[in-house]
Design a protein around this motif. Structure first.
Motif, mmCIF file in Angstrom:
data_model
loop_
_atom_site.group_PDB
_atom_site.id
_atom_site.type_symbol
_atom_site.label_atom_id
_atom_site.label_comp_id
_atom_site.label_asym_id
_atom_site.label_seq_id
_atom_site.Cartn_x
_atom_site.Cartn_y
_atom_site.Cartn_z
ATOM 1 N N HIS A 1 0.815 -1.205 0.000
ATOM 2 C CA HIS A 1 0.000 0.000 0.000
ATOM 3 C C HIS A 1 0.844 1.249 0.000
ATOM 4 N N LEU A 2 2.033 1.136 0.573
ATOM 5 C CA LEU A 2 2.948 2.270 0.468
ATOM 6 C C LEU A 2 3.274 2.536 -0.986
ATOM 7 N N VAL A 3 3.530 1.455 -1.698
ATOM 8 C CA VAL A 3 3.860 1.622 -3.104
ATOM 9 C C VAL A 3 2.670 2.208 -3.852
ATOM 10 N N LEU A 4 1.508 1.694 -3.540
ATOM 11 C CA LEU A 4 0.324 2.219 -4.208
ATOM 12 C C LEU A 4 0.138 3.698 -3.922
ATOM 13 N N SER A 5 0.280 4.061 -2.660
ATOM 14 C CA SER A 5 0.035 5.455 -2.343
ATOM 15 C C SER A 5 1.124 6.330 -2.924
ATOM 16 N N GLY A 6 2.341 5.791 -2.940
ATOM 17 C CA GLY A 6 3.406 6.549 -3.571
ATOM 18 C C GLY A 6 3.090 6.810 -5.025
ATOM 19 N N ASP A 7 2.575 5.793 -5.656
ATOM 20 C CA ASP A 7 2.210 5.923 -7.043
ATOM 21 C C ASP A 7 1.130 6.977 -7.228
ATOM 22 N N HIS A 8 0.231 6.963 -6.291
ATOM 23 C CA HIS A 8 -0.863 7.918 -6.367
ATOM 24 C C HIS A 8 -0.357 9.341 -6.157
ATOM 25 N N LYS B 1 2.468 10.365 -6.890
ATOM 26 C CA LYS B 1 3.169 10.740 -8.107
ATOM 27 C C LYS B 1 2.168 11.265 -9.124
ATOM 28 N N LYS B 2 1.048 10.622 -9.206
ATOM 29 C CA LYS B 2 0.028 11.046 -10.158
ATOM 30 C C LYS B 2 -0.450 12.446 -9.821
ATOM 31 N N CYS B 3 -0.506 12.724 -8.525
ATOM 32 C CA CYS B 3 -0.994 14.029 -8.099
ATOM 33 C C CYS B 3 0.130 15.047 -8.016
ATOM 34 N N ASP B 4 1.258 14.696 -8.570
ATOM 35 C CA ASP B 4 2.394 15.618 -8.583
ATOM 36 C C ASP B 4 2.936 15.919 -7.195
ATOM 37 N N GLN B 5 2.672 15.082 -6.261
ATOM 38 C CA GLN B 5 3.232 15.297 -4.927
ATOM 39 C C GLN B 5 4.468 14.433 -4.786
ATOM 40 N N ILE B 6 5.510 14.830 -5.490
ATOM 41 C CA ILE B 6 6.657 13.933 -5.601
ATOM 42 C C ILE B 6 7.312 13.702 -4.259
ATOM 43 N N LYS B 7 7.337 14.733 -3.449
ATOM 44 C CA LYS B 7 8.026 14.560 -2.177
ATOM 45 C C LYS B 7 7.302 13.565 -1.289
ATOM 46 N N HIS B 8 6.002 13.624 -1.341
ATOM 47 C CA HIS B 8 5.254 12.627 -0.580
ATOM 48 C C HIS B 8 5.465 11.250 -1.174
ATOM 49 N N ALA B 9 5.514 11.227 -2.477
ATOM 50 C CA ALA B 9 5.735 9.937 -3.139
ATOM 51 C C ALA B 9 7.057 9.347 -2.690
ATOM 52 N N MET C 1 5.602 -1.013 -16.795
ATOM 53 C CA MET C 1 6.657 -0.729 -15.836
ATOM 54 C C MET C 1 6.102 0.016 -14.633
ATOM 55 N N PHE C 2 5.308 0.995 -14.898
ATOM 56 C CA PHE C 2 4.848 1.787 -13.770
ATOM 57 C C PHE C 2 3.743 1.078 -13.010
ATOM 58 N N LEU C 3 3.751 1.377 -11.763
ATOM 59 C CA LEU C 3 2.848 0.658 -10.893
ATOM 60 C C LEU C 3 1.395 1.017 -11.116
ATOM 61 N N SER C 4 1.185 2.123 -11.756
ATOM 62 C CA SER C 4 -0.197 2.543 -11.952
ATOM 63 C C SER C 4 -0.993 1.463 -12.655
ATOM 64 N N GLU C 5 -0.278 0.633 -13.371
ATOM 65 C CA GLU C 5 -0.980 -0.434 -14.078
ATOM 66 C C GLU C 5 -1.544 -1.459 -13.115
ATOM 67 N N ILE C 6 -1.028 -1.463 -11.945
ATOM 68 C CA ILE C 6 -1.496 -2.475 -10.995
ATOM 69 C C ILE C 6 -2.968 -2.284 -10.724
ATOM 70 N N THR C 7 -3.304 -1.082 -10.406
ATOM 71 C CA THR C 7 -4.701 -0.850 -10.076
ATOM 72 C C THR C 7 -5.544 -0.831 -11.332
ATOM 73 N N ALA C 8 -4.955 -0.367 -12.395
ATOM 74 C CA ALA C 8 -5.727 -0.313 -13.624
ATOM 75 C C ALA C 8 -6.117 -1.708 -14.069
ATOM 76 N N GLY C 9 -5.218 -2.638 -13.874
ATOM 77 C CA GLY C 9 -5.539 -4.016 -14.235
ATOM 78 C C GLY C 9 -5.308 -4.260 -15.694
ATOM 79 N N ALA C 10 -4.326 -5.055 -15.984
ATOM 80 C CA ALA C 10 -4.016 -5.306 -17.383
ATOM 81 C C ALA C 10 -5.009 -6.302 -17.952
#
Lengths: 1368, 159
Positions: A552-559, A561-569, B1-10
């Motif tokens: 979930h850390l990875v997931l939230s980090g990814d999120h 990143k999507k929101c441009d909050q790189i430092k939080h990521a 490569m990017f993890l975003s695909e995880i939730t998106a679901g391939a």
């Protein structure tokens, strides 16, 4: 003070307990007693007591017990008001007071740096107001804690959603920025994380986010707790016509929309406040105004507030109460500097009065009023039924998403207000009942938003009541789901509801469930930067669910990143690293590191980025494309930093540390690198006899021990000027090639400090630190003075997965201590890898011979550098070797040395010669010199057998001169030959530390087959001690032409003679490639020189005069095989090199105790155009065939050839004589067995065949030789067979041996005996008298006992033909 | 490569029932992970398998009290994600087998059967004298056998 309060509470409880006898208070008291020492739990209990004590008494007993049971079930007794959620609710769900003020009031307040609301806000929170409250029920209770919120009227409206989002985003970003410097430090450890408190694990923005979110949602129309309860009208005393201003202020146009659009009752409690600024003068005018106000409005509702009493504005407040409200204020700015303590007290009193005398009573009153209305319209069966029916009728009419619009006068709104007011006054029972009442209404009306809001409040109220938890959670879930159904318009509500729900679950330790709620919040909305905080729940749960935490850390980090909050990521990913570190989930780990690295790089923090990228460089498990990506990005980032990176334990390339070898020389010098790679054991066994024995006590190191400090004792010794080779393996772990760079050699520059060349562009180089002192080995106090860095640069291009062995050399130049520290290499011109050897065990090759004891690994790479005046590496050794037989020399250019010794590993092939040969022409030096005793050459023979060659004592090589010494080389067998040569020498005038040196040489040769020579020997049937033999020669080379030269026999007085001139067999005297030759010779015991045939020049030559010599006598007999007219000298096979080699050949070809003879066949190779440096030098080939064996017993049968006998009278008796000779040195017993012809006829043939031991098919090429004298020479068994057969066919042989069928006799060594034999012939004919056998048995000779393997044998008789005629 | 695909679901091919099987050692170290999809989703599947280990631990530490499950190796459905169902199996040596499938209605018997065969294959693979215990399983025979089992799983449940 705290303790006093506690005591009070304690006493209170005691009293209560005594008076009421309430059983449930007992445990409470106990806990408060027990916990009295520690502060924190104390506070908890205090507030519990404070909050609960009035109610505990008033509640029905059953409720209390039930609550207590429930809490015991859960195991934890927590007061809801003290949980984070409870605190937040008590803070956020409080009455709102709307403030309307004139600009002049603001102006006065702004003198203090505060707005009016800000000035008053700190005083709106009361912890001990102690007001009696009576709501719907008859029993009053006291309210201790109370708080109301002040808002300007203009602020009382729903915030814009976009603005709110923006603000949330800003909050998060800001927190990210604030938090960031801290996170560039070390990575967190999992164990640390586990031991941390919850608040530390939570994202830092979380609390802010929560508050901001609640604030964003304030003043909605469907929730009543944000609706202003009262209105505070403020006018300054400076205002003109203050009374009119008061009226103007409550102008409906300016009022918030909530009041105007009918969502709430515009008739609210009004309070009039006149503010007087004391700086404007005395308060007389203000007092006058106040009386005026009191007459105009209700007198109780008017008050005067005097502020700014301080004239100079120098008032300082310790811990200003405004700090939390003006957090953005600068530190230098003194808030409220015009406010004296009196002013503050006045404000405090004012606010207290406002709340206790106006707001609370007003709310009570309103609650009672509303309750009455509700009871009259809604309570009771009739009302309920009516309500239901009425709502059913309305069903179809309204189908908007928000349901019907409820004005303040509608009963639904009133119930909601009732509930909210009750909640705010903490009458939760009333609140719950009101909420429940209304929720069904909203549900029926399909006013989903309101329904959800009410459900939410029911849940919270249950929570505050700490009752029916299931119900509470159900309500929260219901609310949340309802919000979800409503879609994005109410997503903040849903988020808030979810967060409250989560808080509730966390309070009850249902952390896993909380996590799923988090996930649902995140899954449903992308609100700003939403709360992907579920990860910490997994961490908090017991036992911690680390895997999910990581995920979930990875997931939230990814999120993020999507929101441009790189430092939080980055922050979340860094936490994730701590989860995955140490595991073998490499794919995930690499990905995490890679992204952190990229993100850091995008922030411009290249240094940190590089450290993360380094982790993934050697990811051999990744696919090729990923590896390329990683490497490219890494190099890209490194390039951006624009500086050199020195990385300890760089993973690219991988060092195989077990391959580390330090090859150095102390006593030894290697002539070639190839020699250095030979196993130490080989050399040691070679040098065993040569090196002076180094006993433990007397070795040179111990002699020096006074000089060498103890700590260097374990060090190795090397010589200044001699190179140390450090070999190490590098491996490219990737599938892609690493290519880089150009090499550059550099000098060694001593300097007074550590010194690096920044200009170096090499890819791989080694660094060694050399520390020296001024005076040699004496390293005691001076310590390290100079560091020297040695660079050696090499460039490599690695293919994927390739391993390269790098050999680096270090040459110390000065005396001192040398330590090999590690290896340094450069990747792509900006990354420097560094690897220290120290801690690793080193597989090392050590020089010290047997002296080597176990070393500690760190000492292995430590060297004491000593000085030798002239470096032995200046020695130039060369051995020229001609491929086939012969000589050459060692060339030495060196300093004075003496006591030279040499040892050669394989004397069969290489022999040291005599110095005198140097000046003699080859091969003439080997030629026979008649009657000249050659003593010098063979004097070495015995020593050579011990394999150590001592150079003559008088040989000592001076500086800058050369010594040449001949070596004889004899390629005895075809194939690969490894020659190891060590030369031992001692040096003059050299420091006593190193007395001697050894030079090690190693040569590998390949020997091609030249001639194949074999001999076949068979006894001559008619003579004693005479043999016939055949020599088969085949030229096995492909192109060479050999000139046959001579055949010599070496053995016991043997005399070789040709049976036939060579010309007739081989007219050209040369054997061409592939040609075969067979020659026949006769071998007999020579007697005197005079009897020799003319072609035999030299009969025998006795070599060694020493009588105790165990070698067989060196006797020689030669046959020249060249053209008869050739006067070329024959070679002396009994003199030095040939004889020596012959000895070794004898040794290698094995021993036999039977009589034997050795042959040496010598040819020459003459090549017209020879390419080597020694033109026209003929090569000599000697083929030694040893131990051509024959029976030691020889005999012949003598008797008449033809006899005439008259068979009519009697059978004929024939007397025969057998002469037996024992040629061996041992006594032998001979046994003659005779057979009768008919039975043994065929057997005898086979036996004859087997006697010679030769297979029959080998006999091609033999032919019958015409008898030259009266002896019938039958040499082939095949022939014999034929003859025997013909004989047996022609005649019917009838004879028998007479006398005893077997005769035994003993023969002394080298003795001859004659035995009479007799046969009896019955008929005329030709008889073959070969049907007898000789069995001999040698008595073992003592000295040759070990090898006496063939000391007996049986020989078949020779054919002997007797013709018996019928006499007439 | 990017993890975003995880939730998106391939997108996963319909006919492939099993998308991933994994062997995880007793120290939660991956011994063998093989995905059977065409998409480049190895990372995602790694994450899924990794996460499921928590559930395995939970099941192991809080076993159900009932008797027959005491020695039960089959752990059942570990957790359903958006697109997948994850099943687990625990051997006596604490080696875990994880099965990730897209099939949303799998019969329990099929999964049990699959795990039993998979277990047999694993036992054979680690019985190889050249296999180092605790290291990744690199045997090609094992991989072949696993893919056969996986394919037959699809077939048997389709019938």
């Amino acid at each position: 003070m705290v303790i006093v309060t506690t005591k009070k509470a304690h006493n209170f409880f005691l009293r209560r307990h005594l008076t009421t006898g309430h059983p449930n208070l007992e445990p409470l008291l106990c806990t408060s007693n027990r916990k009295i020492r520690s502060k924190k739990p104390l506070a908890v209990h205090l507030s519990y007591i404070r909050f609960n004590q009035p109610r505990a008494s008033e509640k029905p007993l059953s409720t209390c017990i039930r609550a207590s049971d429930q809490s015991e079930e859960r195991g934890v007794m927590v007061d809801p008001a003290n949980t984070p959620l409870g605190k937040m609710l008590l803070e956020e769900i409080t009455p709102v007071v709307m403030v309307l003020c004139t600009p002049l009031v603001e102006e006065s307040c702004l003198k203090n740096g505060l707005s009016f609301v800000q000035m008053l806000s700190p005083f709106c929170d009361f912890t001990n107001i102690d007001v009696p409250v009576q709501t719907a029920s008859d029993q009053p209770y006291r309210l201790h804690k109370f708080k109301f919120r002040l808002f300007y009227a203009s602020d009382i409206r729903q915030p814009n959603l976009e603005v709110a989002k923006e603000r949330l985003k800003q909050v998060i970003t800001k927190v990210g920025e604030d938090d960031f410097p801290e996170i560039s430090s070390d990575l967190p450890q999992v164990n640390d994380l586990l031991s941390r408190h919850e608040s530390e694990i939570l994202p830092p923005w979380f609390q802010f986010f929560n508050k901001e979110l609640v604030r964003t949602l304030s003043f909605s129309d469907h929730e009543a707790f944000d609706h202003p309860v009262a209105c505070l009208l403020v006018v300054s005393s400076r205002d003109e016509e203050p009374i009119n201003r008061f009226i103007d202020l409550f102008n409906t146009n300016k009022l918030p929309s909530l009041l105007n659009d009918g969502a709430m009752d515009p008739k609210i409690l009004k309070h009039y406040l006149l503010v007087h600024d004391n700086q404007d003068g005395a308060s007389a005018k203000a007092t006058k105004l106040l009386t005026e106000m009191r007459s105009t409005f209700r007198p109780n509702d008017c008050q005067l507030l005097c502020i700014n009493s301080s004239q100079d504005g120098q008032t300082r407040h310790k811990d200003t109460p405004w700090a939390t409200f003006r957090s953005d204020a600068l530190a230098t700015e003194h808030l409220g500097h015009f406010l004296k303590l009196d002013d503050l007290n006045e404000i405090k009193n004012l606010m207290q009065e406002l709340s206790s005398k106006h707001i609370i009573p007003y709310m009570e009153q309103k609650i009672r009023l509303l309750n009455q209305q509700v009871s009259s319209t809604r309570k009771g069966f009739r009302n309920q039924f009516k309500n239901l029916w009425w709502r059913k009728g309305k069903e179809d009419a309204l189908d908007t998403t928000n349901g019907p619009v409820y004005t303040f006068s509608s009963i639904e709104s009133q119930i909601r207000v009732l509930g909210d007011y009750a909640f705010m006054l903490r009458d939760y029972e009333l609140a719950v009942s009101s909420y429940r009442l209304i929720s069904t209404d909203y549900k029926l009306d399909k006013a989903w938003k309101r329904y959800a809001g009410v459900q939410e409040m029911i849940g919270l109220t249950y929570f505050m009541l700490d009752q029916s938890r299931k119900e509470a959670e159900y309500c929260m879930e219901n609310a949340f789901n309802t919000y979800l159904k409503l879609g994005s318009a109410v997503q903040q509500n849903a988020t808030r509801c979810g967060l409250w729900w989560i808080e509730m679950q966390k309070t009850r330790n249902q952390i896993k469930e909380a996590a799923t709620v988090y996930f649902r919040i995140c899954g449903s909305f992308t609100f700003g930067c939403d709360a992907r905080a579920s990860f910490f729940c997994y961490l908090l749960s017991k036992p911690p669910m680390l895997h999910k935490y990581g995920f979930h850390l990875v997931l939230s980090g990814d999120h993020y990143k999507k929101c441009d909050q790189i430092k939080h990521a980055i922050r979340t990913y860094r936490n994730a690293v701590s989860v995955y570190r140490g595991t073998t989930w490499n794919l995930i780990k690499d990905c995490v590191h890679f992204h952190i690295g990229q993100w850091y790089a995008s922030l411009g923090m290249y240094d940190v980025a590089v450290t993360h990228m380094l982790e993934i460089l050697a990811s051999s498990h990744q696919s090729k494309t990923s590896q390329e990506l990683f490497l490219r990005d890494f190099l890209h980032i490194v390039q951006k930093t624009g500086k050199m990176f020195e990385v300890l334990k760089l993973q690219l390339p991988v060092i195989n540390i077990s391959s580390l070898k330090a090859i150095f020389e102390d006593h030894r010098t290697y002539a070639s690198p190839a020699a250095a790679s030979i196993k130490e054991g080989v050399w040691r066994s070679l040098e065993e006899d040569m090196i002076p024995s180094l006993s433990a006590k007397s070795n040179w190191l111990d002699v020096q021990s006074k000089l060498i400090p103890r700590k260097y004792k374990e060090s190795n010794i090397c010589v200044a000027g001699e190179a140390i080779i450090v070999g190490i393996e590098f491996k490219n772990p990737l599938q892609i090639p690493i290519s880089i760079l150009k090499a550059n050699s550099s000098n060694v520059k001593p300097q007074n400090d550590e010194y690096k060349t920044s200009t170096s562009t090499g890819f791989l180089y080694i660094i060694l630190v050399l520390c020296t002192t001024s005076n040699g080995v004496c390293i005691t106090t001076a310590g390290i003075l100079i560091h020297l860095w040695f660079y050696r640069r090499l460039t490599f291009h690695w293919k994927g997965g390739e391993t390269i062995l790098v050999q680096l050399t270090v040459t110390p130049r000065v005396e001192g201590i040398l330590t090999i520290v590690g290896v340094k290499w450069k990747l792509s011109s900006s990354v420097v890898g560094l690897h220290n050897f120290e801690s690793n065990s080193v597989n090392k090759r050590i020089a010290k011979g047997r002296r080597k004891a176990k070393h500690s690994p760190s000492a292995d790479l430590k060297f004491i550098v000593i000085k030798v005046h002239v470096s032995p590496t200046n020695l130039l050794f060369a051995v020229f070797i001609n491929i086939f037989l012969l000589c050459n020399c060692i060339l030495l250019v060196l300093f004075t040395m003496n006591n030279l010794k040499m040892k050669i590993s394989n004397p069969r092939f290489l022999n040291a010669g005599n110095q005198s040969y140097l000046n003699v022409e080859f091969p003439a030096c080997l030629e026979k010199k008649l009657n000249v005793e050659q003593s010098g050459g063979h004097a070495n023979a015995k020593k050579m057998l011990q394999n150590v060659f001592h150079f003559p004592e008088d040989i000592s090589v001076q500086e800058e001169t050369s010594l040449s010494w001949p070596l004889w080389f004899h390629a005895a067998v075809p194939g690969h030959i490894s020659l190891y040569i060590t030369v031992y020498y001692e040096m003059e005038n050299v420091s006593s530390i190193m007395k001697f040196h050894t030079l090690r040489m190693h040569y590998n040769l390949q020997v091609l087959p030249s001639l194949d020579v074999s001999f076949e020997l068979s006894p001559c049937p008619s003579r004693l001690e005479e043999f016939l033999f055949r020599m088969d020669v085949v030229n096995k080379t492909s192109s060479e032409c050999f000139q046959i030269h001579q055949l010599s026999s070496v053995g016991q007085r043997w005399d070789v003679s040709l049976l036939q001139p060579v010309d007739s067999i081989l007219p050209s005297q040369s054997l061409f490639a592939g040609q075969a030759l067979s020659c026949f010779f006769m071998l007999k015991v020579g007697t005197t020189i005079e009897e020799l045939a003319p072609w035999i020049i030299h009969l025998y030559h006795r070599k060694s005069s020493t009588s105790e010599d165990s070698n067989p006598l060196f006797l020689q007999s030669d046959v020249r095989l060249g053209p008869p007219g050739n006067s070329e000298a024959l070679f002396d096979v009994c003199s030095s090199p040939l004889a020596d080699f012959h000895d070794y050949e004898r040794l290698y070809q094995g021993m036999s105790c039977q009589g034997n003879v050795d042959f040496v066949f010598i040819t020459q190779l003459r090549r017209g155009n020879i390419d080597s440096g020694v033109p026209h030098r003929p090569l000599l080939f000697s083929h030694h065939v040893c131990h051509c064996s024959f029976s030691p017993i020889s005999w012949f049968l003598d008797g008449p050839q033809t006899i005439q006998h008259n068979f009519s009278a009697s059978p004929c008796g024939v007397n025969l004589k057998m002469t037996i000779n024992n040629s061996s040195d041992a006594a032998s017993s001979v046994h003659i067995k005779t057979f009768d012809p008919p039975s043994s006829n065929s057997q005898s043939i086979d036996a004859t065949a087997s006697q010679s031991g030769l297979p029959l098919e080998n006999q091609a090429g033999w032919f019958s030789i015409p008898a030259v004298n009266d002896t019938k020479v039958i040499t082939t068994d095949a022939l014999a067979k034929r003859i025997t057969k013909s004989v047996s066919l022609e005649s019917a042989p009838q004879f028998i041996w007479t006398g005893s069928s077997s005769t035994k006799l003993k023969l002394q060594p080298r003795a001859t005996a004659e035995i009479p034999l007799q046969i009896c012939v019955f008929a005329p004919g030709i008889y073959d008298l070969s049907n007898y056998a000789l069995c001999w048995n040698l008595a073992p000779i003592e000295e040759s006992q070990g090898e006496a393997n063939k000391s007996s044998g049986e020989c078949r008789g020779y054919p002997y033909y007797l013709t018996v005629l019928q006499s007439t | 490569m990017f993890l975003s695909e995880i939730t998106a679901g391939a997108k996963i091919r319909e006919e492939e029932m099993i998308v991933c099987v994994a062997v995880v050692g007793h120290q939660n170290n991956p011994l063998y992970i093989q995905s059977f999809t065409d998409a480049d989703d190895a990372l995602k599947l790694h994450h899924i398998v990794h996460c499921s280990l928590d559930v395995v631990d939970e099941r192991v530490n809080n076993p159900k009290k009932s008797g027959p499950t005491l020695n039960e190796t089959f752990l059942g459905l570990l957790y359903p994600t958006e697109n997948y169902k994850v099943y687990g199996y625990l051997t006596n040596t604490k080696v875990k087998f994880i099965l990730v499938t897209t099939d949303l209605d799998v019969r329990d018997g099929d999964v049990r059967n699959f795990f039993r065969r998979f277990h047999a294959a694993y036992v054979d693979a680690v019985s190889n004298p050249f296999h180092v215990p605790g290291k990744k399983i690199t045997s090609r025979t094992f991989a072949d056998r696993v893919s056969t089992i996986v394919q037959s799983f699809g077939l048997s449940s389709a019938v």
